[in-house]
Write an enzyme that holds these catalytic residues in place. Structure first.
Site, mmCIF file in Angstrom:
data_model
loop_
_atom_site.group_PDB
_atom_site.id
_atom_site.type_symbol
_atom_site.label_atom_id
_atom_site.label_comp_id
_atom_site.label_asym_id
_atom_site.label_seq_id
_atom_site.Cartn_x
_atom_site.Cartn_y
_atom_site.Cartn_z
ATOM 1 N N ILE A 124 0.828 -1.207 0.000
ATOM 2 C CA ILE A 124 0.000 0.000 0.000
ATOM 3 C C ILE A 124 0.873 1.271 0.000
ATOM 4 O O ILE A 124 0.789 2.093 -0.892
ATOM 5 C CB ILE A 124 -0.977 0.001 1.191
ATOM 6 C CG1 ILE A 124 -1.828 -1.296 1.192
ATOM 7 C CG2 ILE A 124 -1.856 1.231 1.153
ATOM 8 C CD1 ILE A 124 -2.764 -1.458 0.026
ATOM 9 N N GLU A 125 1.694 1.453 1.016
ATOM 10 C CA GLU A 125 2.699 2.525 1.106
ATOM 11 C C GLU A 125 2.123 3.944 0.953
ATOM 12 O O GLU A 125 2.812 4.831 0.466
ATOM 13 C CB GLU A 125 3.812 2.300 0.081
ATOM 14 C CG GLU A 125 4.568 0.995 0.283
ATOM 15 C CD GLU A 125 5.814 0.895 -0.572
ATOM 16 O OE1 GLU A 125 6.584 1.879 -0.608
ATOM 17 O OE2 GLU A 125 6.018 -0.153 -1.204
ATOM 18 N N GLN A 126 0.887 4.156 1.352
ATOM 19 C CA GLN A 126 0.265 5.477 1.221
ATOM 20 C C GLN A 126 0.225 6.189 2.571
ATOM 21 O O GLN A 126 0.145 5.537 3.616
ATOM 22 C CB GLN A 126 -1.156 5.324 0.679
ATOM 23 C CG GLN A 126 -1.222 4.716 -0.715
ATOM 24 C CD GLN A 126 -2.611 4.231 -1.056
ATOM 25 O OE1 GLN A 126 -3.604 4.866 -0.730
ATOM 26 N NE2 GLN A 126 -2.700 3.079 -1.704
#
Length: 362
Positions: A124-126
């Site tokens: 995801i890394e958001q």
């Protein structure tokens, strides 16, 4: 998907078009999901080409697909007893509503089944702030994805990628403890650790030793079981152009803000290990070693006369970190990514590549 060929049928499942057909493997048994879980995880991200044929399959346990689907790779991974999993990314704002989450998960489960795969890696890394609708939606996504995959594919694996520390790195303020409990394990991306530079704007190691180990201690200190953590290491480095380079090798950088920090490794350029190995011996400095960060680096001059500094990881720096897997009781190790080494038949490259794979084993 672009995968439907002769002998494939088109099905509509929960609104998603997927290709379903006979097993593409010479032995139909190879299309069965992998159910065995090995004691030590070696997790590989596959990105391109046919380099996978030269991986160290004696130890690989999972291959995460960050490239177009390759049925030959699926068959080979299963032949070697390794899981082959999807990657999953979705804007968190798009799955706040439960029905949208369910539709996204159903699509991924159907795709994995159609391709005879063994789970999914959630990358995801958001940025997500605490106690927001997105914060709760992300945790729910992990819970519901894990439940759906485990129910639909026996022995399947659901993993979640996290930054090197649980301390809101890059504004990723997730419910790490809950997410770890809800999925099979976390893949800790112990690299890009200069994504937010809060001190001086100078070049530094991609994964400095003390900072990396501290990150794992922080995960454990928030009650995450060490067996839920897989150590990720980089098979690449960063090439920085120096505004000036001091005699003690301090490379001053241009400021490039990122998610609140004034400076970032985004000012640099990612370089594969195979390229670094071809450049380091012809550099101005040759390989140097920073004893504080326990990482190699070198300086070189480009065709325009600019001085560059390259920080990277090699078998020495990786082995030091890998040794802590046993000390901390972690589940295993992996890398971004498996295709950054030189898999040619050059004898020097072959040794360099073999040494990098060997460095993964504590």
């Amino acid at each position: 998907m672009g995968l439907c060929g002769a002998g494939w049928a088109l099905l509509l499942l929960v609104g998603a078009s997927v290709c379903w057909g006979e097993c593409p493997c010479s032995d139909p048994a190879l299309c069965q999901p992998i159910t065995e879980t090995r004691d030590f995880e070696v997790y590989v991200f596959f990105v391109e080409g046919k380099n996978w044929k030269y991986y160290d399959w004696a130890h690989v346990t999972t291959v995460a697909l960050f490239a177009p689907y390759d049925p030959e790779l699926m068959c080979f991974a299963h032949y070697k007893g390794a899981r082959f999993v999807l990657t999953g990314d979705v804007p968190v704002k798009d799955i706040v509503a439960s029905e949208k989450r369910s539709a996204w998960i159903a699509e991924k489960v159907n795709l994995a089944k159609a391709q005879y795969m063994d789970g999914i890696n959630l990358d995801i890394e958001q940025p997500v702030l605490p106690q927001t609708p997105e914060y709760y939606a992300l945790t729910a996504l992990v819970k519901e994805t894990t439940e759906a995959f485990h129910a639909a594919i026996p022995g399947s694996q659901v993993t979640f990628d996290v930054a090197w520390s649980p301390g809101c790195i890059d504004l990723r303020c997730y419910n790490y403890t809950a997410i770890a409990d809800l999925c099979d394990f976390l893949f800790v991306m112990s690299y890009d650790e200069q994504s937010q530079i809060w001190t001086e704007c100078i070049a530094a190691a991609n994964a400095p030793f003390n900072q990396t180990i501290t990150g794992y201690e922080q995960f454990v200190n928030i009650s995450i079981d060490p067996k839920k953590l897989v150590m990720g290491v980089p098979w690449y480095g960063y090439d920085y152009t120096c505004l000036n380079l001091t005699k003690d090798n301090r490379c001053k950088l241009t400021k490039k803000p990122f998610r609140g920090a004034e400076c970032s490794d985004a000012v640099g350029r990612q370089v594969p290990y195979r390229v670094i190995m071809k450049q380091v011996n012809d550099s101005v400095s040759g390989r140097l070693w920073d004893e504080v960060q326990k990482a190699p680096f070198y300086n070189y001059k480009d065709s325009k006369g600019n001085i560059h500094q390259v920080w990277y990881d090699d078998p020495q720096s990786i082995s030091l970190k890998a040794a802590y897997i046993k000390k901390l009781g972690l589940r295993g190790i992996g890398m971004w990514n498996g295709d950054l080494l030189d898999y040619s038949n050059d004898p020097i490259a072959q040794k360099q590549t073999a040494d990098m794979w060997k460095a993964l084993l504590p």
